[in-house]
Design a protein around this motif. Structure first.
Motif, PDB file in Angstrom:
ATOM      1  N   ILE A  43       0.828  -1.215   0.000  1.00  9.78           N
ATOM      2  CA  ILE A  43       0.000   0.000   0.000  1.00  9.78           C
ATOM      3  C   ILE A  43       0.862   1.264   0.000  1.00  9.78           C
ATOM      4  O   ILE A  43       0.367   2.364   0.212  1.00  9.78           O
ATOM      5  N   CYS A  45       2.929   2.526   2.046  1.00  2.00           N
ATOM      6  CA  CYS A  45       2.877   3.349   3.266  1.00  2.00           C
ATOM      7  C   CYS A  45       4.246   3.880   3.645  1.00  2.00           C
ATOM      8  O   CYS A  45       4.366   4.843   4.397  1.00  2.00           O
ATOM      9  N   ARG A  89       4.337  11.224  12.726  1.00  6.92           N
ATOM     10  CA  ARG A  89       3.305  10.314  13.243  1.00  6.92           C
ATOM     11  C   ARG A  89       3.250   9.093  12.336  1.00  6.92           C
ATOM     12  O   ARG A  89       3.170   9.225  11.136  1.00  6.92           O
ATOM     13  N   ARG A  90       3.387   7.939  12.914  1.00 12.36           N
ATOM     14  CA  ARG A  90       3.301   6.700  12.122  1.00 12.36           C
ATOM     15  C   ARG A  90       2.251   5.786  12.721  1.00 12.36           C
ATOM     16  O   ARG A  90       1.992   5.844  13.927  1.00 12.36           O
ATOM     17  N   SER A  91       1.687   4.953  11.891  1.00 13.67           N
ATOM     18  CA  SER A  91       0.821   3.891  12.416  1.00 13.67           C
ATOM     19  C   SER A  91       1.707   2.880  13.120  1.00 13.67           C
ATOM     20  O   SER A  91       2.604   2.308  12.501  1.00 13.67           O
ATOM     21  N   ARG A  93       2.288  -0.601  14.827  1.00 14.39           N
ATOM     22  CA  ARG A  93       1.690  -1.950  14.810  1.00 14.39           C
ATOM     23  C   ARG A  93       2.526  -2.960  15.577  1.00 14.39           C
ATOM     24  O   ARG A  93       2.264  -4.161  15.528  1.00 14.39           O
ATOM     25  N   ARG A 168      -3.497  -6.381  16.248  1.00 11.26           N
ATOM     26  CA  ARG A 168      -2.041  -6.480  16.210  1.00 11.26           C
ATOM     27  C   ARG A 168      -1.399  -6.545  17.598  1.00 11.26           C
ATOM     28  O   ARG A 168      -0.372  -5.919  17.860  1.00 11.26           O
ATOM     29  N   TRP A 211      -5.018   3.155  13.580  1.00 12.57           N
ATOM     30  CA  TRP A 211      -6.483   3.110  13.442  1.00 12.57           C
ATOM     31  C   TRP A 211      -6.938   1.674  13.252  1.00 12.57           C
ATOM     32  O   TRP A 211      -6.321   0.909  12.502  1.00 12.57           O
ATOM     33  N   GLY A 213      -9.293   0.007  11.592  1.00 12.49           N
ATOM     34  CA  GLY A 213     -10.265   0.133  10.501  1.00 12.49           C
ATOM     35  C   GLY A 213     -11.236  -1.032  10.398  1.00 12.49           C
ATOM     36  O   GLY A 213     -12.421  -0.841  10.117  1.00 12.49           O
ATOM     37  N   PHE A 214     -10.725  -2.259  10.606  1.00 10.78           N
ATOM     38  CA  PHE A 214     -11.619  -3.418  10.474  1.00 10.78           C
ATOM     39  C   PHE A 214     -12.730  -3.355  11.525  1.00 10.78           C
ATOM     40  O   PHE A 214     -13.899  -3.579  11.228  1.00 10.78           O
ATOM     41  N   MET A 216     -13.834  -0.720  13.006  1.00 10.66           N
ATOM     42  CA  MET A 216     -14.708   0.417  12.719  1.00 10.66           C
ATOM     43  C   MET A 216     -15.748   0.054  11.654  1.00 10.66           C
ATOM     44  O   MET A 216     -16.936   0.309  11.814  1.00 10.66           O
ATOM     45  N   MET A 242      -5.797   1.262  18.071  1.00 11.38           N
ATOM     46  CA  MET A 242      -4.981   0.353  18.876  1.00 11.38           C
ATOM     47  C   MET A 242      -3.883   1.251  19.450  1.00 11.38           C
ATOM     48  O   MET A 242      -3.340   2.085  18.727  1.00 11.38           O
ATOM     49  N   ARG A 256       5.279  10.556   0.269  1.00 12.53           N
ATOM     50  CA  ARG A 256       3.837  10.719   0.075  1.00 12.53           C
ATOM     51  C   ARG A 256       3.587  11.232  -1.341  1.00 12.53           C
ATOM     52  O   ARG A 256       4.472  11.789  -1.973  1.00 12.53           O
TER      53      ARG A 256
HETATM   54  C1  LIG Z   1      -9.519   5.153   8.842  1.00 12.91           C
HETATM   55  C2  LIG Z   1      -8.252   4.322   8.901  1.00 12.91           C
HETATM   56  C3  LIG Z   1      -8.335   2.947   9.091  1.00 12.91           C
HETATM   57  C4  LIG Z   1      -7.176   2.177   9.194  1.00 12.91           C
HETATM   58  N1  LIG Z   1      -7.277   0.847   9.488  1.00 12.91           N
HETATM   59  C5  LIG Z   1      -6.161   0.113   9.701  1.00 12.91           C
HETATM   60  C6  LIG Z   1      -6.256  -1.259  10.125  1.00 12.91           C
HETATM   61  O1  LIG Z   1      -7.351  -1.805  10.357  1.00 12.91           O
HETATM   62  N2  LIG Z   1      -5.096  -1.954  10.315  1.00 12.91           N
HETATM   63  C7  LIG Z   1      -3.861  -1.384  10.099  1.00 12.91           C
HETATM   64  O2  LIG Z   1      -2.860  -2.058  10.282  1.00 12.91           O
HETATM   65  N3  LIG Z   1      -3.736  -0.079   9.682  1.00 12.91           N
HETATM   66  C8  LIG Z   1      -4.854   0.677   9.507  1.00 12.91           C
HETATM   67  N4  LIG Z   1      -4.753   2.005   9.148  1.00 12.91           N
HETATM   68  C9  LIG Z   1      -3.429   2.620   8.994  1.00 12.91           C
HETATM   69  C10 LIG Z   1      -3.092   2.986   7.516  1.00 12.91           C
HETATM   70  O3  LIG Z   1      -2.750   1.812   6.809  1.00 12.91           O
HETATM   71  C11 LIG Z   1      -1.922   3.991   7.578  1.00 12.91           C
HETATM   72  O4  LIG Z   1      -2.376   5.197   8.153  1.00 12.91           O
HETATM   73  C12 LIG Z   1      -1.315   4.293   6.192  1.00 12.91           C
HETATM   74  O5  LIG Z   1      -0.756   3.128   5.620  1.00 12.91           O
HETATM   75  C13 LIG Z   1      -0.226   5.356   6.280  1.00 12.91           C
HETATM   76  O6  LIG Z   1       0.813   4.973   7.174  1.00 12.91           O
HETATM   77  P1  LIG Z   1       1.200   5.901   8.439  1.00 12.91           P
HETATM   78  O7  LIG Z   1      -0.038   6.020   9.310  1.00 12.91           O
HETATM   79  O8  LIG Z   1       2.345   5.229   9.117  1.00 12.91           O
HETATM   80  O9  LIG Z   1       1.587   7.260   7.891  1.00 12.91           O
HETATM   81  C14 LIG Z   1      -5.898   2.792   9.039  1.00 12.91           C
HETATM   82  C15 LIG Z   1      -5.829   4.186   8.856  1.00 12.91           C
HETATM   83  C16 LIG Z   1      -6.973   4.934   8.801  1.00 12.91           C
HETATM   84  C17 LIG Z   1      -6.862   6.448   8.662  1.00 12.91           C
END
Ligand SMILES: Cc1cc2nc3c(=O)[nH]c(=O)nc-3n(C[C@H](O)[C@H](O)[C@H](O)COP(=O)(O)O)c2cc1C
Length: 265
Positions: A43, A45, A89-91, A93, A168, A211, A213-214, A216, A242, A256
């Motif tokens: 994706i 990211c 800011r990073r996601s 996991r 996760r 986030w 997402g699943f 939600m 999470m 980006r």
């Molecule tokens: C509304 C939303 C739902 C998301 N759901 C998931 C999820 O269920 N699992 C996950 O691993 N990442 C989830 N993400 C994280 C995105 O994959 C992530 O924000 C994107 O790849 C960009 O990476 P970064 O947040 O590190 O900048 C979600 C992000 C958003 C905004």
């Protein structure tokens, strides 16, 4: 999209494999390689690029920004500091095996209450879950829905094998909800902005989030999710995070897409 790997630079530390949300990478003979499915599942990211200490990975999108010494632990909110907060800011996991206290979470959620809300409604309500069994139970409910969706078979298999593709292995979760009644047209937006405030503030408490997402989306489709939350009938779950203490550190800002901007003059 697939990731470019410079095998001369790769040290095979597997950090990129660990942070990739889409299982695009693996290590063979001490070097990282793209999986067969990477072209379809990546994706872009940039998590792998951001975590690699050897600059061995790249994507054909844009230039990677260096954070370097510009990060300051003192937050007196200059333009540069806010930019750093927003861009770094990073996601998250991958989490340390460390509990997040209710006190810490309350401090963060109190900050999120300062997010703007439509008509200053301030209708956002929060749920905090830091019990491992309860988190597993909720993940199981979401997986039960996924069992009915053939394209999600891999996630179900991962869960059944003891993994946690939904949350996760995060030590805690936070969800927001609010009334869906007529007149509260902006409930989802309000919850989303407040959750974004929360997500941005968490690194100031050494925490990180991703986030959920699943959870939600499936909460809207599968009533047992809302039954688990025990929220009022007229409420909807809008956001979920999470949260935990990150066990990985990022060294760079991932690329980006370019700004898309229409100017009407
Ligand atoms: C509304 C939303 C739902 C998301 N759901 C998931 C999820 O269920 N699992 C996950 O691993 N990442 C989830 N993400 C994280 C995105 O994959 C992530 O924000 C994107 O790849 C960009 O990476 P970064 O947040 O590190 O900048 C979600 C992000 C958003 C905004």
């Amino acid at each position: 999209m697939s990731i470019n790997i410079n095998t001369d630079l790769c040290c095979g530390d597997s950090l990129c494999v660990k942070v990739c949300p889409a299982n695009c990478l693996s290590v063979a003979d001490g070097k990282v390689k793209n999986s067969n499915a990477a072209r379809f599942t990546c994706i872009a990211c940039g998590q792998c690029i951001a975590v690699c200490p050897k600059d061995a990975l790249s994507l054909d999108i844009d230039k990677v920004s260096e954070i370097g010494e510009t990060i300051s632990s003192k937050m007196d909110i200059t333009k540069e500091q806010f930019e750093i907060l927003a861009k770094t800011r990073r996601s998250i996991r991958n989490y340390k095996d460390k509990e997040v206290s209710l006190e810490t979470m309350k401090e963060a959620l109190e900050l999120a209450c300062f997010a703007p809300t439509a008509k200053n409604g301030q209708n956002t309500e929060w749920i905090f879950i830091n019990n491992k069994e309860k988190i597993r139970e909720l993940a199981g409910i979401i997986i039960d829905y996924m069992r009915t969706v053939p394209s999600l078979k891999r996630m179900v298999q991962h869960f059944d094998a003891g993994g946690d593709p939904i949350f996760r292995n995060a030590p805690c979760l936070v969800f927001s909800h609010c009334p869906t009644e007529v007149g509260n047209h902006y409930g989802e937006i309000d919850c989303t902005i407040a959750t974004t405030y929360l997500e941005l503030f968490l690194p100031c408490l050494e925490l990180g989030a991703c986030w959920a997402g699943f959870a939600m989306s499936i909460s809207k489709l599968y009533p047992p999710v809302n039954e688990f939350f025990n929220i009022p009938k007229e409420h909807s779950i809008y956001t979920g995070l999470m949260i935990g203490y990150p066990s990985t550190k990022y060294k760079k800002i991932p690329p980006r897409k370019h700004l898309r901007l229409q100017i009407i003059d």
